[in-house]
Design an enzyme around this catalytic site. Structure first.
Site, PDB file in Angstrom:
ATOM      1  CB  THR A 180      -1.023   0.028   1.113  1.00 45.34           C
ATOM      2  OG1 THR A 180      -1.878  -0.949   1.077  1.00 45.34           O
ATOM      3  CG2 THR A 180      -1.427   1.440   1.608  1.00 45.34           C
ATOM      4  N   GLY A 210     -11.162  -1.140   3.917  1.00 49.84           N
ATOM      5  CA  GLY A 210     -10.222  -1.127   4.782  1.00 49.84           C
ATOM      6  C   GLY A 210      -9.888   0.285   5.274  1.00 49.84           C
ATOM      7  CG  ASP A 211      -6.270   1.395   7.000  1.00 51.22           C
ATOM      8  OD1 ASP A 211      -6.118   0.353   6.425  1.00 51.22           O
ATOM      9  OD2 ASP A 211      -5.238   2.254   6.835  1.00 51.22           O
TER      10      ASP A 211
END
Ligand code: ASP
Length: 311
Positions: A180, A210-211
């Site tokens: 990422t 996700g975050d």
């Protein structure tokens, strides 16, 4: 110090076992260095912090080494679903997209959501329709489905588990390769911005978010405190609201970047046994990074100084 800029980027956290091979390590570090040098030029020519983080994130999305854009990992069904978010520390405006496919640069779509819609986050088909409305082209599946990603998914399926791109669980093995991405910047006017973009985690369920696009978890920027981009297991990072926790340590405790990262990473570990890392630039332009995983690929330019890249 007031007129100088700072820039920091990351390419994911995890075991990064594959970078024991020196040639691969060099490729990662070289990629970060080129992107940081490009960022240096544009910030020196008065690019804003938002422009700088969008450009850096786009370049990282275009590099198949990383788990974002063209290098995104695959879902349980062998598709790519990407998340991205961008935030402007001047006024806390932000834009994000979740679970989008066929978009080469999700960070650019997140920026369009920030600048050109009345919303903060768009997901799935709605985000794609907004991309069409903005004239953004759809990118065909074959751009994303690299043989490496298909092999990585097959390994995760055999192990019946989801995993971080750079996984560092005991049995992670060789299949974890890429990461990422994120960027934080402080421009010469003292404005802060953050951007994070990801393909998520390998073998994730369809629709899992996700975050990375979640303000306060995968990113945060506030001129009064700092800019943060996170990487790691999104489920842990969201539970710890890690990016906002670090910003709050600066706001309420008066910490600088390094102390805030140390305390934030300790909190992530203590509260949720979290696996991940963060990069931070504080309002004074100091850079700091921390992680609970074995490594995190990151690099920075502090106050216009030397370019440093490391794992
Ligand atoms: N944070 C990302 C996610 O959970 C994954 C990563 O950082 O590698 O979607």
């Amino acid at each position: 110090m007031a007129k100088t800029f700072s820039l920091m980027i990351h390419g994911g956290a995890g075991a990064l076992d594959n970078i024991k091979d020196d040639r691969i390590a060099v490729r990662y570090l070289e990629s970060l260095r080129v992107i940081l040098e490009h960022g240096r030029e544009s910030l020196a020519q008065d690019a804003t912090a938002v422009e700088a983080v969008e450009t850096c994130a786009s370049q990282l999305e275009d590099d198949p080494l990383f788990n974002a854009g063209c290098g995104s990992v695959l879902t349980e069904h062998g598709h790519v679903e990407m998340d991205a978010g961008i935030m402007d520390g001047r006024d806390l405006t932000a834009g994000a997209v979740a679970a989008v496919s066929n978009i080469a640069n999700p960070i650019q779509l997140a920026r369009l959501v920030m600048d050109g819609s009345e919303h903060l986050m768009l997901s799935g088909e709605g985000a794609l329709r907004f991309a069409d409305h903005c004239g953004m082209e759809r990118t065909p599946d074959h751009y994303f489905l690299t043989p490496e990603r298909v092999a990585q998914l097959n390994t995760a399926r055999l192990k019946h588990r989801v995993m971080l791109d750079h996984d560092d669980a005991e049995d992670a093995g060789e299949e974890q390769k890429y990461g990422t991405i994120g960027a934080v910047a402080r421009d010469a006017s003292g404005n802060l911005a953050a951007a994070t973009s990801t393909g998520g985690i390998v073998n994730k369920r369809m629709g899992r978010v996700g975050d990375s696009p979640v303000i306060g978890a995968g990113l945060y920027a506030d001129n009064e405190t700092c800019a943060v981009s996170a990487t790691g297991y999104g489920e842990h990072l969201m539970r710890a609201v890690i990016a906002k926790t670090i910003s709050d340590l600066i706001l309420f405790q008066g910490y600088g970047a390094q102390d805030a990262v140390t305390a934030g990473i300790a909190y992530l570990q203590r509260k949720v046994a979290g696996r991940g890392g963060v990069i931070v630039i504080d309002k004074a332009g100091y850079c700091a990074g921390g992680f609970t995983t074995r490594k995190m690929i990151h690099g920075w330019i502090e106050h216009g100084g030397e370019t440093i890249c490391r794992f």
